[in-house]
Design a protein around this motif. Structure first.
Motif, PDB file in Angstrom:
ATOM      1  N   ASP A  52      -8.778   3.212   1.211  1.00 26.83           N
ATOM      2  CA  ASP A  52      -8.569   1.848   0.728  1.00 26.83           C
ATOM      3  C   ASP A  52      -7.643   1.098   1.681  1.00 26.83           C
ATOM      4  O   ASP A  52      -7.851  -0.076   1.989  1.00 26.83           O
ATOM      5  CB  ASP A  52      -7.971   1.909  -0.685  1.00 26.83           C
ATOM      6  CG  ASP A  52      -7.668   0.534  -1.226  1.00 26.83           C
ATOM      7  OD1 ASP A  52      -8.512  -0.368  -1.036  1.00 26.83           O
ATOM      8  OD2 ASP A  52      -6.592   0.350  -1.822  1.00 26.83           O
ATOM      9  N   LYS A  96      -7.105   6.320  -1.794  1.00 29.31           N
ATOM     10  CA  LYS A  96      -6.126   5.275  -1.496  1.00 29.31           C
ATOM     11  C   LYS A  96      -5.956   5.128   0.021  1.00 29.31           C
ATOM     12  O   LYS A  96      -5.832   4.019   0.539  1.00 29.31           O
ATOM     13  CB  LYS A  96      -4.784   5.613  -2.149  1.00 29.31           C
ATOM     14  CG  LYS A  96      -3.679   4.598  -1.881  1.00 29.31           C
ATOM     15  CD  LYS A  96      -4.065   3.213  -2.378  1.00 29.31           C
ATOM     16  CE  LYS A  96      -3.138   2.129  -1.850  1.00 29.31           C
ATOM     17  NZ  LYS A  96      -3.666   0.774  -2.137  1.00 29.31           N
ATOM     18  N   HIS A 148     -14.611   3.371   3.142  1.00 24.12           N
ATOM     19  CA  HIS A 148     -14.145   3.821   1.840  1.00 24.12           C
ATOM     20  C   HIS A 148     -15.313   4.337   1.002  1.00 24.12           C
ATOM     21  O   HIS A 148     -15.281   5.450   0.462  1.00 24.12           O
ATOM     22  CB  HIS A 148     -13.457   2.643   1.137  1.00 24.12           C
ATOM     23  CG  HIS A 148     -12.720   3.011  -0.119  1.00 24.12           C
ATOM     24  ND1 HIS A 148     -12.362   4.300  -0.418  1.00 24.12           N
ATOM     25  CD2 HIS A 148     -12.288   2.256  -1.153  1.00 24.12           C
ATOM     26  CE1 HIS A 148     -11.731   4.321  -1.581  1.00 24.12           C
ATOM     27  NE2 HIS A 148     -11.684   3.100  -2.053  1.00 24.12           N
ATOM     28  N   ASP A 172       0.829  -1.204   0.000  1.00 30.62           N
ATOM     29  CA  ASP A 172       0.000   0.000   0.000  1.00 30.62           C
ATOM     30  C   ASP A 172       0.863   1.253   0.000  1.00 30.62           C
ATOM     31  O   ASP A 172       0.595   2.203  -0.743  1.00 30.62           O
ATOM     32  CB  ASP A 172      -0.922   0.002   1.235  1.00 30.62           C
ATOM     33  CG  ASP A 172      -2.131  -0.896   1.047  1.00 30.62           C
ATOM     34  OD1 ASP A 172      -2.556  -1.075  -0.105  1.00 30.62           O
ATOM     35  OD2 ASP A 172      -2.645  -1.397   2.058  1.00 30.62           O
ATOM     36  N   GLU A 211     -14.129  -1.348   3.816  1.00 28.67           N
ATOM     37  CA  GLU A 211     -14.829  -1.083   2.567  1.00 28.67           C
ATOM     38  C   GLU A 211     -15.967  -0.073   2.758  1.00 28.67           C
ATOM     39  O   GLU A 211     -16.175   0.814   1.930  1.00 28.67           O
ATOM     40  CB  GLU A 211     -15.376  -2.399   2.004  1.00 28.67           C
ATOM     41  CG  GLU A 211     -15.983  -2.294   0.629  1.00 28.67           C
ATOM     42  CD  GLU A 211     -15.018  -1.680  -0.371  1.00 28.67           C
ATOM     43  OE1 GLU A 211     -15.462  -0.815  -1.151  1.00 28.67           O
ATOM     44  OE2 GLU A 211     -13.816  -2.051  -0.362  1.00 28.67           O
TER      45      GLU A 211
END
Lengths: 259, 259
Positions: free
Chosen positions: B186, B183, B194, B155, B191
């Motif tokens: 993320d 990002k 996000h 990441d 989820e």
DNA sequence: ATATTTTTAATTGTAGGACAAATATACTAT
DNA sequence: ATAGTATATTTGTCCTACAATTAAAAATAT
């Protein structure tokens, strides 16, 4: 009873269906790059989408009168049932209101109405529950800036009363937690945030009770209390408060991080 | 075409209405302490509530088969239309699914489906818009803990690529912002968070563009850039990252605090 | 008895008809 | 002009119907 003469019910008067907007309806939303199950939307789904698009494209604002159900059904070339099912959804969201015989008007949607009905621990997936759990943690950790910007002497006095009272308690109940943290959110002046948090809280408790081992880190004796938080909010800085809140929530954060 | 003989459509076969659950329906939710407009709920509203209660009280889980529409209508002593309108709402929330002719099953609701449909800047009140604006700020400030707990080398490499690329840009577009902050969310592995954030973002931009004076504090030249954030995330601590994010968002936070 | 085909039954999705109730409007009588 | 009356409008609710299709049952063939 005004049922005399050759009165033709309103329903029947409109018969010829002009499929003006039919194209709109029938145009498939064809734009899938990857092959998917092609979830064929029902008429109701499509009408719901079309109506929402129609509202935004035509810049409908709260209070604006909407066309009646017959008209919509005609224009879209669907039955009134379908239109009503779609409208029923929008009504649930607070998006439209309809006073019988006066027609429908646009309304200010209830931001959280949909979410509220869905926050049921028995129905949500493990992943969703975990997400909600973390979301609440994120909120708690994120409010300090706002809190410092908005705190008033009156609020602080009230918060002190709560913290003071809870200082004497050996163990805090769920209600105590709600009272203190609820007051915190109240102090942000952000009604949505307040309500959002109180909707999340029961799920949060459920997740913590069901999935995490509460006793694991509870030996960490130097726990930050509500009164500690109050004091930092009164005399400290936003950064210090964030740290204090982090430590106050340490038990939960450990749980969240470990999985 | 199996339409022969003396086939009686299923619809017609059930005629006798047993008002077993009628009490449930008719019991008014009488518990208003303060005198209010007595918002008389429609049948659909009541059935929606009853169904949701019914599901939770009977501990329905995703996958469980539901009674069919006729049965519900009978039991509740309402028309199938009313039941269908209520079910249509629950279907929208992802709470129930129905494959034609196979009946309905409980499903895992979509946490954010309702909210998503309602995040329309034109319809929301000023207060709600302000609340959403702040909510997003709170999220941004609250994620640092999770970020530090979850970041992976992969990441970080991806984030570096983004930050590096944006370092050369004179001015960042909305897409750049979304790319970097997206990002970040993320990387939380959450989820829902996000998606939540990306739903809030457009409203956030709208509010900022419409109501706040961007030029006011933009003279603050020592702005924390995306690359700075990346570096702190890589080499610093969670506390440092929070401070960095605070400074990165200073323009917005000033706006929020001032009103 | 087992496998295959045909028939039947069940159930959602959709269409459409009816009408009560209540309100806004038009109409009528004073 | 006022009051009273009829009319039109529109949502909420109920009802009937039927296509499509799958699951189950029955019939038929192997």
């Amino acid at each position: 009873m005004y049922k005399k003469k050759n009165y033709i019910p309103f329903d029947r008067r409109i018969t010829a269906r002009k499929a003006i907007f039919a194209q709109k309806l029938n145009m498939a939303s064809a734009k899938s790059t990857t092959l998917e199950p092609l979830e064929s939307l029902s008429m109701t789904d499509r009408v719901e989408n079309i109506l929402r698009d129609y509202f935004t494209e035509n810049a409908f604002k709260p209070g604006d009168q909407l066309p009646n159900e017959f008209e919509m059904a005609q224009k879209l070339n669907v039955s009134r049932n379908v239109v009503r099912e779609a409208l029923s959804r929008l009504r649930m969201l607070g998006m439209v209101e309809s006073r019988p015989r006066r027609g429908m008007v646009m309304a200010q949607p209830d931001l959280l109405a949909g979410l509220e009905k869905v926050l049921n621990p028995l129905l949500l997936s493990q992943d969703d529950l975990k997400d909600v759990f973390e979301l609440r943690l994120v909120l708690e950790l994120g409010v300090s800036e706002i809190l410092f910007a908005r705190k008033t002497p009156e609020d602080m006095a009230e918060l002190e009363e709560i913290a003071e009272r809870q200082k004497g308690l050996a163990v805090l109940t769920k209600e105590d937690e709600i009272e203190f943290h609820g007051k915190l959110y109240d102090m942000t002046g952000n009604e949505t945030l307040h309500r959002f948090q109180s909707m999340l809280a029961p799920v949060f408790d459920h997740v913590f009770a069901a999935y995490y081992n509460k006793t694991s880190k509870s030996s960490k004796l130097e726990q930050v209390t509500h009164y500690d938080l109050f004091k930092v909010l009164k005399e400290g800085t936003a950064a210090q408060f964030r740290t204090a809140m982090y430590n106050h929530l340490a038990v939960y954060i450990d749980s969240a991080s470990s999985r």
